[in-house]
Design an enzyme around this catalytic site. Structure first.
Site, PDB file in Angstrom:
ATOM      1  N   PRO A  44      75.587  -3.415 -19.821  1.00  0.00           N
ATOM      2  CA  PRO A  44      74.965  -2.489 -18.859  1.00  0.00           C
ATOM      3  C   PRO A  44      74.256  -1.349 -19.588  1.00  0.00           C
ATOM      4  CG  PRO A  44      77.236  -2.967 -18.256  1.00  0.00           C
ATOM      5  CD  PRO A  44      77.026  -3.524 -19.628  1.00  0.00           C
ATOM      6  N   GLU A  45      73.047  -1.031 -19.163  1.00  0.00           N
ATOM      7  CA  GLU A  45      72.289   0.072 -19.744  1.00  0.00           C
ATOM      8  C   GLU A  45      72.165   1.175 -18.694  1.00  0.00           C
ATOM      9  OE1 GLU A  45      68.722  -1.511 -21.686  1.00  0.00           O
ATOM     10  OE2 GLU A  45      69.763  -3.386 -22.084  1.00  0.00           O
TER      11      GLU A  45
ATOM     12  N   LYS B  94      75.829   6.129 -21.120  1.00  0.00           N
ATOM     13  CA  LYS B  94      76.380   4.957 -20.427  1.00  0.00           C
ATOM     14  C   LYS B  94      77.855   5.185 -20.059  1.00  0.00           C
ATOM     15  CE  LYS B  94      73.445   2.103 -23.328  1.00  0.00           C
ATOM     16  NZ  LYS B  94      73.500   1.106 -24.410  1.00  0.00           N
TER      17      LYS B  94
ATOM     18  N   ARG C 263      69.310  -7.812 -32.942  1.00  0.00           N
ATOM     19  CA  ARG C 263      69.056  -8.025 -31.517  1.00  0.00           C
ATOM     20  C   ARG C 263      67.807  -8.879 -31.357  1.00  0.00           C
ATOM     21  NH1 ARG C 263      71.672  -3.730 -29.003  1.00  0.00           N
ATOM     22  NH2 ARG C 263      71.771  -5.140 -27.234  1.00  0.00           N
TER      23      ARG C 263
END
Ligand SMILES: [Zn+2]
Length: 274
Positions: free
Chosen positions: A2-3, A57, A262
């Site tokens: 989740p960002e 976050k 990434r």
């Protein structure tokens, strides 16, 4: 993971439980707690939820008696609101029974999510809070401030966007989308950005995060809102995980590369490298 838009979606939904009291806590994954579970449970039970906010976050629950619950979803966590303690998903790790017949269930397949209880005055002293960069929707995040921040940085654009010590809340999904929307190649050097390029990037960052919030998050994997509903932002992505597919603007096949381990997807035509 989740960002910012996913955490913000959860936080806005959770506002409806402000004012309720926490009656009981139970868990089948006790390693998530700091302090250790028994002490945590004793401290949090019978406290009232006074406010729920987001910092980067982190989800910050302000409780009565000047206590603060700091939650982090890490890879796969999310809260669900329920009317009982029957697990809504297989991977429910923690249950909070609240007043008014409401349960918070914490789902977390990978079990990396964390729950920490601190006093109000110790919140800002937490190392993970202290090292955080600027909030992209805070009043202090102005174009002038953004230019000042970037002027002191060197390196690849995507790595800079992912660095939580610079700007908080951007992860792999939104970093790829921001680079594409700004028409900048993810390996572009931030020190070579023009004044105009910085200004464009500043607006693109906020617009992409805002779009994510408006779409109630990107669901690729586990993310859902507190009612268990998926977000919609995955339906309008331009680059993230789209390598091998045609660019929605120019038709060129999107390519991929690794940046900081990434997977990064980009259009070799639309996104300028310098
Ligand atoms: Zn293109």
């Amino acid at each position: 993971m989740p960002e910012l838009p996913e955490v913000e979606t959860q936080v806005r939904d959770l506002q409806k439980i402000v004012g309720r009291r926490i009656f009981a806590l139970s868990s089948n994954t006790k390693k998530a707690f700091t302090p250790a579970f028994a002490k945590f449970k004793k401290k949090i039970e019978n406290k009232k939820i006074l406010a729920i906010n987001r910092r980067a976050k982190f989800i910050i629950f302000s409780l009565s008696e000047k206590l603060v619950l700091v939650a982090h979803f890490r890879m796969t966590g999310h809260f669900l609101l329920a009317r009982n303690s029957i697990p809504l998903e297989k991977s429910i790790r923690h249950f909070l029974k609240l007043s008014g017949g409401v349960w918070i269930q914490f789902s977390d397949i990978r079990k990396f999510g964390t729950l920490r209880l601190v006093s109000e005055k110790d919140l800002e002293k937490l190392p993970e809070i202290q090292k955080l960069g600027i909030e992209p929707f805070s009043k202090s995040f102005t174009l002038a401030k953004f230019r000042e921040i970037l002027r002191s940085k060197k390196g690849r654009l995507k790595a800079t966007l992912l660095d939580q010590k610079i700007i908080v809340g951007i992860g792999n999904i939104y970093a790829d989308e921001i680079c594409f929307a700004a028409k900048l190649h993810p390996v572009s050097k931030v020190e070579k950005l023009t004044k105009k390029g910085m200004e464009n990037l500043f607006h693109v960052i906020r617009n992409q995060l805002r779009k994510g919030i408006r779409n109630r998050g990107t669901t690729i994997g586990e993310f859902v809102d507190v009612s268990g509903r998926a977000g919609k932002n995955q339906n309008s992505l331009f680059t993230y995980r789209r390598h091998g597919q045609p660019c929605k603007i120019c038709g060129t096949t999107l390519e991929r590369m690794k940046i900081q381990q990434r997977t990064t997807s980009f259009c070799p035509v639309c996104q300028k490298k310098f």
